[in-house]
Design an enzyme around this catalytic site. Structure first.
Site, short mmCIF file in Angstrom:
data_model
loop_
_atom_site.label_atom_id
_atom_site.label_comp_id
_atom_site.label_asym_id
_atom_site.label_seq_id
_atom_site.Cartn_x
_atom_site.Cartn_y
_atom_site.Cartn_z
CD GLU A 13 -3.06 -1.06 0.24
OE1 GLU A 13 -3.06 -0.11 -0.57
OE2 GLU A 13 -3.92 -1.96 0.23
CD GLU A 62 -11.35 -1.51 -7.84
OE1 GLU A 62 -12.50 -1.17 -7.47
OE2 GLU A 62 -10.35 -1.48 -7.08
NE ARG A 77 -3.92 2.64 -0.68
CZ ARG A 77 -5.14 2.53 -0.19
NH1 ARG A 77 -5.74 3.57 0.32
NH2 ARG A 77 -5.76 1.37 -0.17
CG ASP A 103 -6.09 -6.63 -7.39
OD1 ASP A 103 -5.01 -6.92 -6.86
OD2 ASP A 103 -6.97 -5.97 -6.81
C1 DMJ Z 1 -6.73 0.51 -4.70
O1 DMJ Z 1 -5.97 0.82 -3.60
C2 DMJ Z 1 -5.84 0.00 -5.78
O2 DMJ Z 1 -6.49 0.12 -7.00
C3 DMJ Z 1 -5.41 -1.41 -5.57
O3 DMJ Z 1 -4.65 -1.92 -6.64
C4 DMJ Z 1 -6.58 -2.34 -5.34
N1 DMJ Z 1 -7.73 -1.73 -4.89
C5 DMJ Z 1 -7.81 -0.46 -4.29
C6 DMJ Z 1 -9.17 0.18 -4.49
O4 DMJ Z 1 -10.23 -0.69 -4.53
#
Ligand code: DMJ
Length: 595
Positions: free
Chosen positions: A222, A486, A226, A356
């Site tokens: 994260e 998404e 981020r 993902d």
């Molecule tokens: C986000 O922090 C990012 O897109 C991450 O890759 C997965 N999902 C969350 C939001 O749903």
């Protein structure tokens, strides 16, 4: 005599003419008086009984009305003239000050071959099929979305400036990354939306107060996507070196996570001060695929800008490790991996939670590298092929991408999976899967329909966090809506790539549902606990609401030349980063491969 007769005739004609003229005038005046009289007394039960004073009063009122009507007509005439002038020469799209924009010629390049746009879908178009040739801006919608952002930013600034997140219901704050998460995650959105004062104030906070080594355990994944991603994007958009400096320090501290496992993969959590790492108990102390595999975009960028190659080295280590992993289906990877021997500890394959963004970064690293690394492309295409042959299912005419357990596919699909239509469409527009671009775009569009349907199915028009597919069709599984990006992310890509109006329409419908149901007056937006009963809210506003959801929505209604797709790659937290020029990429590659 003849003269006298002539004069007489003239005199007679003049008299007749004069009399007629006078008569005509008198007739006009008589009709006007009649009209006023009738208007004045229309509806009156007994006009004959009106007093003289009443009549005078009525006539005065009529004359006032007449004046007002004249004014109104004038102003209508003016507006009409103005509108006609605008129609005759429409204003050229002008992004707000300070917004990164590219000349239209670049946009043309995108369409004409620099990025070969595949032919528009060959079939399966269940919507209205309108196609806009140009992707100009929509000022009204942009303003509405900017308004929602301002509200959320305002609430965060008022109650939690410099802390991680705002809890909008209790107006309290939460900290889990301990680095001003919402502020950092929002920097580039502030810039793109033209909120300069807020951006510069936030920059001062970054320069003077952002802790780069908090004595706290934070998530490696994260923080990378981020914090490092957000700072890098702010650096590239604004050119201010303070952002790069902080991003470099923070990622260097985060990368201590690579020291803590036998196989050299990063642990889940790391204390940025002491370097102590840990693995989550709920996974049985296994590594999570998306957590170890989502960093190549940020690492390549850091190496490009700092010339320090250890960042790119770490990313390469991860990709090589996963590339050589033996899996039942080439291109599909296990969600959990042992940190001791590198073997899968779960047979779950998912394009939602735990998987993902690993898949996302295969395509995005290839694009970021200016198509210089064939390995990334090969791995992405393997994945795409595996999805098509092993995972895509159909239920009641809708396709979906469920989670797999071993060789069995479940009937569950998470909202998180809805970034996939956008990713597949992007790959198709870039021609990553040679000769199959049209087929890929069709897949993306069909999956997009399903994701939009997830919103349309609920009473609030918000999507549940996951759905289940039965023979009856799609039903709600997890009822909450978490302000996730998404679906609107994918709508953004599909709009930019196809310019079909239906994608903007869907994005607008979704934005309205979000703002209507999640808004907390005067503070921001909150998660909804049940999409069929949106009055129940959860006290949470995650940073991706400002970083991703509102940014993708905004860009969907912006001109194509704002953050153009031929120049930028979005990291998984929607932070736009410029593609690395070929020569600079070659420097990185030669360092990686010891040339
Ligand atoms: C986000 O922090 C990012 O897109 C991450 O890759 C997965 N999902 C969350 C939001 O749903």
């Amino acid at each position: 005599m003849r003269k006298a007769i002539h004069r007489r005739i003239i005199a007679l004609r003049n008299t007749v003419w004069y009399r007629h003229r006078v008569a005509a005038r008198l007739a006009v005046v008589a009709v006007a008086v009649l009209v006023v009289y009738v208007a004045a007394f229309r509806g009156s039960p007994e006009p004959s009984r009106r007093t003289r004073a009443q009549i005078v009063d009525r006539v005065q009122r009529l004359s006032r009305l007449n004046k007002a009507a004249r004014k109104l007509t004038d102003s209508l005439r003016k507006s009409l003239a103005h509108a006609n002038a605008r129609l005759a020469s429409p204003p050229s799209p002008s992004p707000p000050d300070d917004v990164i924009s590219q000349p239209l010629s670049q946009q043309e390049n995108f369409r004409q071959g620099v990025l070969p746009v595949p032919p528009l879908p060959l079939g399966g178009d269940r919507w209205d099929g309108r196609v806009n040739k140009v992707g100009g801006r929509d000022p009204e919608k942009l303003e509405a979305i900017r308004g929602a952002f301002r509200l959320a930013w305002g609430g965060y600034s008022k109650y939690c400036y410099g802390e991680d997140e705002l809890r909008p219901l209790s107006r309290t704050c939460s900290n889990w990354v301990h680095m001003g998460l919402t502020l950092i995650d929002s920097l580039d959105t502030l810039w793109i939306m033209g909120l300069k004062d807020e951006f510069h104030k936030a920059k001062r906070w970054v320069a003077n107060e952002l802790p780069v080594a908090p004595n706290e355990k934070v998530s490696f994944f994260e923080s990378t996507i981020r914090v490092t991603g957000g700072l890098l994007s702010a650096y590239e958009l604004s050119g201010d070196p303070v952002f790069l400096e902080k991003a470099t320090q923070i990622q260097a501290n985060l990368d201590q996570a690579f020291q803590d496992t036998e196989i050299g993969m990063p642990v889940s959590e790391i204390n940025l001060k002491t370097g102590e790492g840990s693995l989550p108990g709920w996974t049985g102390k296994s590594l999570i695929l998306s957590e170890i595999g989502t960093n190549a975009v940020e690492m390549l960028k850091l190496s490009q800008h700092t010339k320090k190659m250890e960042f790119a080295n770490y990313a390469e280590r991860v990709i090589d490790f996963l590339d050589q992993l033996e899996t039942p289906v080439k291109g599909l990877y296990p969600s959990l991996i042992s940190p001791k021997n590198g073997r899968p500890t779960s047979r779950r394959v998912s394009f939602g939670g735990m998987g993902d963004s690993w898949y996302e970064y295969l395509l995005k690293s290839w694009l970021l590298s200016s198509r210089q690394v064939d390995k990334y492309k090969r791995m992405y295409v393997e994945t795409l092929q595996a999805i098509k042959t092993n995972m895509i299912k159909k239920s009641n005419g809708r396709i979906y991408l469920p989670t797999m357990e071993g060789t069995f596919t479940t009937r569950l699909m998470e909202h998180l999976v809805c970034f996939m239509p956008g990713l597949i469409a992007l790959g198709s527009a870039e021609g990553v899967n040679q000769g199959r671009s049209a087929e890929d775009l069709r897949l993306a569009e069909e999956l997009m329909d399903t994701c939009v349907e997830m919103y349309d199915m609920s009473e609030s028009k918000l999507a549940p966090d996951s759905v289940r597919f039965s023979n009856q069709g799609m039903v709600i599984d997890k009822r909450e809506f978490r302000l996730r990006p998404e679906t609107v992310e994918s709508l953004f890509y599909l709009w930019r790539i196809t310019h079909k109006q239906k994608y903007r329409d869907a994005a607008w419908m979704i934005f309205q549902a979000m703002d209507r149901n999640c808004r907390v007056a005067g503070v921001g937006h909150a998660n909804v606990k049940d999409v069929n009963d949106p009055s129940q809210k959860e006290d949470r506003m995650e940073s991706f609401w400002l970083a991703e959801t509102l940014k993708y929505l905004f860009l969907t209604f912006e001109d194509d030349s704002v953050i153009p797709l031929n120049k930028y790659v979005f990291n998984t937290e929607a932070h736009p980063l410029e593609k690395i020029p070929e020569q600079e990429m070659q420097v990185i590659l030669s360092s990686l491969h010891g040339a």
